[in-house]
Design a protein around this motif. Sequence first.
Motif, PDB file in Angstrom:
ATOM      1  N   ASP A 101      52.483  57.137  35.503  1.00  0.00           N
ATOM      2  CA  ASP A 101      51.924  56.728  34.125  1.00  0.00           C
ATOM      3  C   ASP A 101      50.986  55.442  34.245  1.00  0.00           C
ATOM      4  O   ASP A 101      51.344  54.417  34.963  1.00  0.00           O
ATOM      5  CB  ASP A 101      53.190  56.562  33.321  1.00  0.00           C
ATOM      6  N   GLY A 102      49.850  55.387  33.676  1.00  0.00           N
ATOM      7  CA  GLY A 102      49.108  54.347  33.613  1.00  0.00           C
ATOM      8  C   GLY A 102      48.161  54.051  34.443  1.00  0.00           C
ATOM      9  O   GLY A 102      47.092  53.382  34.370  1.00  0.00           O
TER      10      GLY A 102
ATOM     11  N   ARG B   8      53.991  41.428  36.175  1.00  0.00           N
ATOM     12  CA  ARG B   8      53.256  40.942  34.940  1.00  0.00           C
ATOM     13  C   ARG B   8      51.752  41.417  35.420  1.00  0.00           C
ATOM     14  O   ARG B   8      51.084  41.738  34.518  1.00  0.00           O
ATOM     15  CB  ARG B   8      53.325  39.499  34.648  1.00  0.00           C
ATOM     16  N   ASN B   9      51.297  41.356  36.591  1.00  0.00           N
ATOM     17  CA  ASN B   9      50.030  41.304  36.976  1.00  0.00           C
ATOM     18  C   ASN B   9      49.326  42.836  36.992  1.00  0.00           C
ATOM     19  O   ASN B   9      50.080  43.654  37.207  1.00  0.00           O
ATOM     20  CB  ASN B   9      49.724  40.772  38.406  1.00  0.00           C
TER      21      ASN B   9
ATOM     22  N   TYR C 133      42.592  51.688  38.512  1.00  0.00           N
ATOM     23  CA  TYR C 133      43.323  50.615  37.829  1.00  0.00           C
ATOM     24  C   TYR C 133      44.915  50.884  38.084  1.00  0.00           C
ATOM     25  O   TYR C 133      45.666  51.863  38.014  1.00  0.00           O
ATOM     26  CB  TYR C 133      43.292  50.863  36.169  1.00  0.00           C
ATOM     27  N   VAL C 134      45.722  49.779  38.142  1.00  0.00           N
ATOM     28  CA  VAL C 134      47.107  49.635  38.819  1.00  0.00           C
ATOM     29  C   VAL C 134      47.876  48.791  37.653  1.00  0.00           C
ATOM     30  O   VAL C 134      47.711  47.405  37.795  1.00  0.00           O
ATOM     31  CB  VAL C 134      47.185  49.303  40.106  1.00  0.00           C
ATOM     32  N   PRO C 135      48.577  49.257  36.705  1.00  0.00           N
ATOM     33  CA  PRO C 135      49.308  48.346  35.744  1.00  0.00           C
ATOM     34  C   PRO C 135      50.499  47.802  36.495  1.00  0.00           C
ATOM     35  O   PRO C 135      50.687  47.993  37.680  1.00  0.00           O
ATOM     36  CB  PRO C 135      49.836  49.525  34.739  1.00  0.00           C
TER      37      PRO C 135
ATOM     38  N   ALA D  43      42.329  40.737  39.145  1.00  0.00           N
ATOM     39  CA  ALA D  43      43.656  40.504  38.553  1.00  0.00           C
ATOM     40  C   ALA D  43      43.790  39.930  37.363  1.00  0.00           C
ATOM     41  O   ALA D  43      42.895  39.229  36.923  1.00  0.00           O
ATOM     42  CB  ALA D  43      44.533  39.827  39.699  1.00  0.00           C
ATOM     43  N   SER D  44      44.673  40.436  36.575  1.00  0.00           N
ATOM     44  CA  SER D  44      45.229  40.045  35.248  1.00  0.00           C
ATOM     45  C   SER D  44      45.413  38.577  35.075  1.00  0.00           C
ATOM     46  O   SER D  44      45.546  37.928  33.920  1.00  0.00           O
ATOM     47  CB  SER D  44      45.610  40.943  34.449  1.00  0.00           C
TER      48      SER D  44
END
Length: 140
Positions: free
Chosen positions: A4-5, A56-57, A91-93, A113-114
């Motif tokens: 998922d994601g 979180r990242n 994309y890796v949640p 990175a977020s």
Amino acid sequence: MKIDGVKIIDLPKNLDRRGNLSVIEEFKNIPFKIERTYWIYDVPGGEVRGGHAYKRNQEFIVALSGSFDVILDNGMERETFSLNRSYYGLYVPNGIWRQMQNFSTNSLALILASIPFDVTDYVYDYELFKKTLHEKVNNL
């Protein structure tokens, strides 16, 4: 895609006889604000990068040159993504175990990175990752 994601995101391609151009824009091509950018290169044959999860990242991974595999694991399923083009990325949640391997000669991996680097965001122990994930699912 089983996990998922996780998704492959096609990037815009501006084709030109002089050479092609692709672009990544936060919140337009990827679903987060870019807080850190880094790249991996000159990886010796047989070496593995990653081997961790983030609390979180979120990340977006692009093979700017050459190829490599990204192995993702949500604690129940594992999926391998072969990246080898500069006009799409993975994309890796957060909450996904990741590692990178099978780097070709002269490969260049770009990672967006977020969040800024934060050592406390990393989970390096796979068994702890699975235990934390199990506890998180049971508390929903």
